[in-house]
Design a protein around this motif. Sequence first.
Motif, PDB file in Angstrom:
ATOM      1  N   THR A  55       0.714  -1.625   0.292  1.00  0.00           N
ATOM      2  CA  THR A  55      -0.081  -0.289  -0.419  1.00  0.00           C
ATOM      3  C   THR A  55       0.694   0.839  -0.441  1.00  0.00           C
ATOM      4  O   THR A  55       0.327   2.069  -1.002  1.00  0.00           O
ATOM      5  CB  THR A  55      -0.649  -0.346   1.225  1.00  0.00           C
TER       6      THR A  55
ATOM      7  N   SER B 123       6.762  -9.207  -6.085  1.00  0.00           N
ATOM      8  CA  SER B 123       5.153  -9.835  -4.937  1.00  0.00           C
ATOM      9  C   SER B 123       5.726 -11.266  -4.753  1.00  0.00           C
ATOM     10  O   SER B 123       6.031 -11.905  -5.695  1.00  0.00           O
ATOM     11  CB  SER B 123       4.022  -9.547  -5.487  1.00  0.00           C
TER      12      SER B 123
ATOM     13  N   TYR C  14       7.749  12.087   0.892  1.00  0.00           N
ATOM     14  CA  TYR C  14       8.916  10.722   0.187  1.00  0.00           C
ATOM     15  C   TYR C  14       9.623  11.325  -0.986  1.00  0.00           C
ATOM     16  O   TYR C  14      10.923  10.371  -1.154  1.00  0.00           O
ATOM     17  CB  TYR C  14       7.164   9.893   0.104  1.00  0.00           C
TER      18      TYR C  14
END
Length: 333
Positions: free
Chosen positions: A11, A34, A283
């Motif tokens: 997320t 992943s 960020y």
Amino acid sequence: TVKWGLIGASTIARQFVINAVHAQPNSEIASVMSSSPERAAAYAKENGIPLAVSTLDALFGSDIDAVYISTTNELHLEQALAAIRAGKHVLCEKPLALTSADARKMVAAAKAAGIVLGTNHHLRNAGSHRAMREAIAAGRIGKPIAARVFHSVYLPENLQGWRITRPEAGGGVVLDITVHDADTLRFVLDDDPLEVSAFTQAAGMAAGGLEDGAMCIWRFKSGIIAQSHEGFTTKFAGTGFEVHGSEGSLIAKDVMTQKPIGSVLLRTAKGEEELSFDREDLYARSLRQLHAAIRGEGQPSATGEDGVWSLTSAEAALQSAKSGKSVAIDPKL
Ligand code: NDP
């Protein structure tokens, strides 16, 4: 060009870090890993990432310079060590690992290999926190005496997963939020914590013996004392960060957040003044500093050592809550 590989179809990457990479010149996301090939493919498609893989070897075999690790916390150690062995620079999410001893291994491996290792403590990049640090360093509140951190929030429903159910994945509010507060206190006060005393609670959200609320009291080398409140279950508390000194107080509101928002008030004998500060995305600044570090210009906003400090602090808070005694903080760096 810095080519990034994402470790973790997370997320946080989707909401913030992918955009932050795209905000840099000469920077791209080349691949995502992943553990599930289907999730990797779906995530790559959704986020415009050219390559989807499901093993670290495939990721390191692709054309990348750096990895961003945002898997669940128990996986960071092994993934970071593998990336370092493969010669890739690493931006790793907090907490760096489940124990400070493991975090030190990551720092030592990166140092030995000449690899940049950054910890994604985003709050150091907030203009608000940098303005407070500068005001204190400039003597605007005189001698700093005490700090108070208000960082008890409501964990959004879409994140009510491993954080509140899986101790083995490093769940719990202390490894999630207290690490950030420990780092932000170190940064704003420009001081290191010596010891902590903490109470934790399970206030109805966390299961499996995990805590979803914590109150900590910290003592710093200079003599400053601080308190911090972290939680997942308070819907209406708001966030803040205060530092009180002999000649003034800094009172920041809405600053324990992922966005460049909030306000910082300086109150002294002369009255009140709102401090202005830059509103760059937190960020994006983190990535900008990391790219500079890769070029050999300076350090990441939060280094691996900073990540060891914050994890050692959180670990000490957990030990204190368990033992009912205050616990010394020694990062052994
Ligand atoms: P997520 O739960 O979104 O992602 C963590 C992992 O869970 C992923 O790597 C993925 O595994 C798996 N996963 C995600 N979605 C699904 C799904 N629908 N079904 C099954 N598995 C899924 O975690 P967060 O993004 O919230 O946090 C990740 C890391 O980032 C943590 O270390 C956390 O502490 C940190 N963090 C830091 C923040 C900061 O501001 N610095 C803010 C938020 C988090 P796989 O990759 O194998 O697919």
